[in-house]
Design an enzyme around this catalytic site. Structure first.
Site: not given
Length: 544
Positions: A70, A211, A230, A248, A252-253, A267, A332
């Site tokens: 980003r 986003k 988030h 990140s 989390k994932t 997410d 990604r």
């Protein structure tokens, strides 16, 4: 290509012509418009246009050029009378004048009118009561496929009368003159809440599309009493949700992908009176050094047709090299949520029973698991802490660098963090919700001395938390953050549970702990005026 796709674009949606596909976009003339093409049509178009290559498994691999993440410093919100007082203006939510936005949109619309365009009509929000309709207009077939994967795909019959609530004008190859539009660079991600319009130009990185809509949901839902989050989320056999907050690199994932717990999403979610719902219809997983044995579902989902891979190296014969970080550490994979075998089909779950706040503490100070009081949960939610290390981002030295991101998603918060913090407090107070801090970072020492927390230990901790086996556990309170640590968790060595015991150099541990406490306290000054004294006192560093 043009004749074939142009015909498809006109006829691809029953009763829809290109003018209908561009309704509400402000693009009044067009070269060719391909509306709501299928995944196979979009991938074929992307290959024909040389936008990417196929892997041996059929995934579409693309290169995002200069921007591999980003462009946080190029994000703007239009300074409009109707929203001005409610926006959290800061270095991320920069002001753009209405005059500059008008000039920008006129330029982008004029540019789009001369290009082949791909449009996709999609939903954000699995709960119909809190859903918005999004129309994406882009010049690249692969970006249209990304959006199709990322958001919720409406039934065909809904497309016939689709009218967007928000429009994204996406011109990734258009480099802008910074001075003309009041920008910092040739890139712009600009959002008008009054016009319900997003303009993205000068960056190929598709995460900006994702986003920008998350920012919109973070704007729209708080006034309705819905907490946008988030986080990833999954459910147990009774339909009760668990939430996984984390920045990140915290896991989390990975940790929310559990064969025994159906996945709501990886997410972005909302928490309403009715429960939890996914904002999206897809996943955007980080895949650098992805291991098939450790994360089989994500690995399998990333090795099939329809997937969009960003900056992943494709070798001879189309073989993926997921270990290659030569382009970026931020490689990604974007795939529909239903590529995960046990994904929840409707993207919804019941009210949360467990909230887990993940951190990768490279200072080696925080315990692998600690039970949080409601005040502590509020503090850690508003702190949004993790630590970055060399190798994960350019420009980092040998020492860990503390990162604080309010609500675990500061770049996407258009309103002040306390708004979301108060919504969390109300949600926690309304039900019996257990809150936990989980450290997936370092143990026995800081980065460079200690070692990364074993994934097996973390999974054992999660099993204990989600299985409610720690209800009757014995806890001890560590002195630096006032955290309650269980003295025993099945499958985890007792000495690992308390950082003071895991370090062999006790003096070094104390010095490191005091250092981290000071960093937390400095950051807490950002929200101290917006919370009760009890929240600040709940994690006071008594031994600092």
């Amino acid at each position: 290509m043009q004749d074939r796709c142009e015909a498809k674009g006109v006829e691809g949606v029953k009763g829809q012509d290109p003018r209908k596909a561009l309704d509400k976009t402000g693009v009044t003339s067009f070269h060719a418009v391909y509306a709501n093409l299928s995944a196979s049509e979009l991938v074929a178009a992307a290959l024909e246009r040389l936008e990417g290559v196929l892997s041996e498994d059929g995934a579409l691999a693309v290169d995002t050029g200069e921007h591999t993440g980003r462009s946080a410093k190029d994000k703007f919100i239009v300074d409009e009378a109707g929203s001005r007082a409610d926006v959290w203006w800061n270095a991320t939510n920069q002001k753009m004048s209405p005059e500059h936005f008008t000039r920008l949109t006129d330029t982008v619309r004029g540019y789009l009118a001369g290009q082949e365009l791909f449009t996709q009509d999609l939903y954000a929000g699995a709960d119909p009561a809190h859903r918005i309709r999004v129309r994406v207009v882009t010049t690249n077939a692969w970006h249209a496929q990304f959006a199709r994967n990322m958001f919720i795909r409406p039934p065909v019959e809904d497309l016939e009368s689709f009218t967007p609530d928000y429009v994204i004008l996406h011109a990734p190859d258009l480099a802008l003159d910074a001075e003309t539009y009041g920008l910092r660079s040739s890139t712009a991600v600009a959002l008008s809440f009054e016009q319900k319009l997003i303009v993205i130009a000068g960056t190929q990185y598709a995460g900006e599309i994702k986003k920008s809509i998350f920012t919109v949901m973070n704007w729209l839902l708080p006034p309705k009493g819905v907490l946008p989050m988030h986080c990833s989320a999954n459910i147990d056999g009774e339909g009760n949700s668990a939430l996984f907050f984390g920045l990140s690199g915290t896991g989390k994932t990975t940790l929310s992908s559990d064969r025994n717990r159906p996945l709501i999403g990886d997410d972005e979610h909302g928490w309403s009176d009715d429960g939890v719902f996914n904002f999206e219809g897809g996943c955007y997983a980080k895949v650098i050094r992805l291991n098939k044995d450790a994360e089989p579902d994500i690995w399998n989902a990333s090795h099939r047709f329809g997937v969009v891979l960003e900056n992943v190296t494709v070798g001879n014969g189309g073989k993926l090299d997921l270990d290659d970080a030569s382009r970026t550490e931020n490689t990604r994979s974007c795939y529909p949520t239903d590529f995960i075998p046990n994904a929840v089909a409707n993207g919804r779950g019941g009210k949360p029973c467990h909230v887990l706040m993940l951190t990768a503490d490279a200072f080696g100070v925080l315990p692998p698991v600690a039970k949080l009081t409601p005040d502590q949960a509020m503090y850690h939610f508003l702190s949004g802490y993790t630590a970055r290390i060399a190798g994960t981002e350019k420009g980092l030295g040998d020492e860990p660098e503390a990162t604080f991101s309010a609500c675990f998603g500061a770049p996407f918060l258009p309103r002040p963090p306390a708004i979301y913090g108060e919504l969390l407090r109300k949600r926690l107070a309304a039900g019996q919700v257990s809150c936990w801090l989980i450290n997936t970072g370092w143990t026995g020492g800081a980065y460079g001395t200690g070692k990364r927390m074993s994934l097996a230990y973390t999974r054992a901790i999660l099993a204990a938390v989600l299985g409610d086996t720690l209800k009757d556990a014995t806890f001890e309170v560590e002195p630096y953050f006032g955290l309650s640590i269980p003295t025993h968790v099945e499958g985890v060595p007792d000495q690992v549970l308390n950082p003071a015991q895991a370090w062999t150099d006790k003096a070094a541990y104390e010095a490191q702990a005091k250092k981290l406490v000071a960093l937390f306290e400095k950051n807490a000054q950002e929200f101290a005026a917006d919370v009760s004294p009890a929240v600040l006192k709940s994690v006071a560093g008594a031994a600092a």
